[in-house]
Design a protein around this motif. Structure first.
Motif, PDB file in Angstrom:
ATOM      1  N   ASP A  74      56.386  46.221  23.060  1.00  0.00           N
ATOM      2  CA  ASP A  74      57.592  46.360  22.232  1.00  0.00           C
ATOM      3  C   ASP A  74      57.246  46.722  20.790  1.00  0.00           C
ATOM      4  O   ASP A  74      57.914  47.575  20.186  1.00  0.00           O
ATOM      5  N   ILE A  75      56.221  46.081  20.230  1.00  0.00           N
ATOM      6  CA  ILE A  75      55.832  46.361  18.841  1.00  0.00           C
ATOM      7  C   ILE A  75      55.472  47.829  18.656  1.00  0.00           C
ATOM      8  O   ILE A  75      55.797  48.450  17.651  1.00  0.00           O
ATOM      9  N   THR A  76      54.804  48.401  19.642  1.00  0.00           N
ATOM     10  CA  THR A  76      54.322  49.785  19.539  1.00  0.00           C
ATOM     11  C   THR A  76      55.292  50.800  20.140  1.00  0.00           C
ATOM     12  O   THR A  76      54.988  51.992  20.146  1.00  0.00           O
ATOM     13  N   ASP A  77      56.427  50.335  20.657  1.00  0.00           N
ATOM     14  CA  ASP A  77      57.362  51.165  21.412  1.00  0.00           C
ATOM     15  C   ASP A  77      56.618  51.921  22.516  1.00  0.00           C
ATOM     16  O   ASP A  77      56.835  53.106  22.747  1.00  0.00           O
ATOM     17  N   ARG A  82      52.048  57.309  25.417  1.00  0.00           N
ATOM     18  CA  ARG A  82      50.761  57.987  25.337  1.00  0.00           C
ATOM     19  C   ARG A  82      49.827  57.111  24.498  1.00  0.00           C
ATOM     20  O   ARG A  82      49.662  57.319  23.307  1.00  0.00           O
ATOM     21  N   HIS A  83      49.249  56.087  25.146  1.00  0.00           N
ATOM     22  CA  HIS A  83      48.319  55.212  24.429  1.00  0.00           C
ATOM     23  C   HIS A  83      47.138  56.036  23.936  1.00  0.00           C
ATOM     24  O   HIS A  83      46.682  56.956  24.628  1.00  0.00           O
ATOM     25  N   PRO A  84      46.601  55.722  22.752  1.00  0.00           N
ATOM     26  CA  PRO A  84      45.477  56.496  22.228  1.00  0.00           C
ATOM     27  C   PRO A  84      44.260  56.568  23.157  1.00  0.00           C
ATOM     28  O   PRO A  84      43.513  57.539  23.107  1.00  0.00           O
ATOM     29  N   VAL A  85      44.063  55.574  24.019  1.00  0.00           N
ATOM     30  CA  VAL A  85      42.917  55.623  24.927  1.00  0.00           C
ATOM     31  C   VAL A  85      43.111  56.697  26.010  1.00  0.00           C
ATOM     32  O   VAL A  85      42.161  57.138  26.634  1.00  0.00           O
ATOM     33  N   GLY A  86      44.349  57.130  26.211  1.00  0.00           N
ATOM     34  CA  GLY A  86      44.625  58.210  27.143  1.00  0.00           C
ATOM     35  C   GLY A  86      44.889  57.799  28.568  1.00  0.00           C
ATOM     36  O   GLY A  86      45.194  58.630  29.415  1.00  0.00           O
TER      37      GLY A  86
END
Length: 194
Positions: A74-77, A82-86
């Motif tokens: 929730d904090i990061t929506d 598309r999480h930075p780790v991919g």
């Protein structure tokens, strides 16, 4: 089969954020060097030192799924799906969002054990990285974690959200760390002793 790792950036006194979920200086190391690390998320690029770049490239390259809790999601929506780790994300939650179609690369699962199992399936032989405190603690208690990873930064918070809390099964012994000193962070990898 891949390994299950926990990884978070932590203050020297053990916190991953302050009480208001603000990371303050914890993430300074992501922009403290001259090596550019692009990520699959077009809104996130890291500039780290060579040691941090090596650690991130290895972590990113071996990660097949990421597990987090609903609070971080929730904090990061949901990192815009598309999480930075991919890698695809598995969210451990009792209450998925109403519109899960907003996050097609995200799976919502009830329970830590089920979440780790689903992430291992999705990872298809690659590693699973757990990046939420309560999920990491529960996974450690369940004996599901193979390695605890910490990017330890030179700041003291004094209070906040701890990386580690009470473990219901008592002490968890770790093996000696692999230590990678870097600019604004020391990267530690501790295999979990079985």
């Amino acid at each position: 089969m891949g390994s299950v790792l926990t990884h978070m950036t932590m203050s020297l006194d053990g916190f991953i954020a302050d009480r208001d979920d603000q990371v303050g200086e914890l993430f300074d190391w992501y922009d403290a060097g001259d090596v550019t690390i692009p990520t699959p998320n077009p809104n996130v690029t890291f500039h780290v030192d060579a040691a941090g770049a090596g650690m991130l490239e290895e972590l990113f390259g071996k990660t097949g799924a990421l597990v987090c809790g609903r609070h971080l999601f929730d904090i990061t929506d949901g990192w815009g799906d598309r999480h930075p780790v991919g890698a695809p994300v598995v969210v451990v939650t009792h209450q998925p969002p109403d519109d899960v179609s907003r996050w097609p690369r995200t799976t919502f699962v009830d329970g830590v054990e089920a979440g780790i199992a689903r992430a291992l399936e999705i990872a298809d032989g690659k590693d699973v990285v757990v990046s939420s405190t309560t999920v990491a603690q529960q996974a450690l208690d369940l004996g599901l974690v193979d390695e605890v990873c910490v990017s330890l930064v030179p700041v003291l918070f004094g209070d906040g959200i701890p990386y580690f809390g009470a473990l219901t099964r008592g002490h968890q012994v770790l093996d000696d760390p692999v230590v990678v000193p870097g600019l604004r962070a020391v990267h530690l990898r501790y295999p979990v002793r079985r």
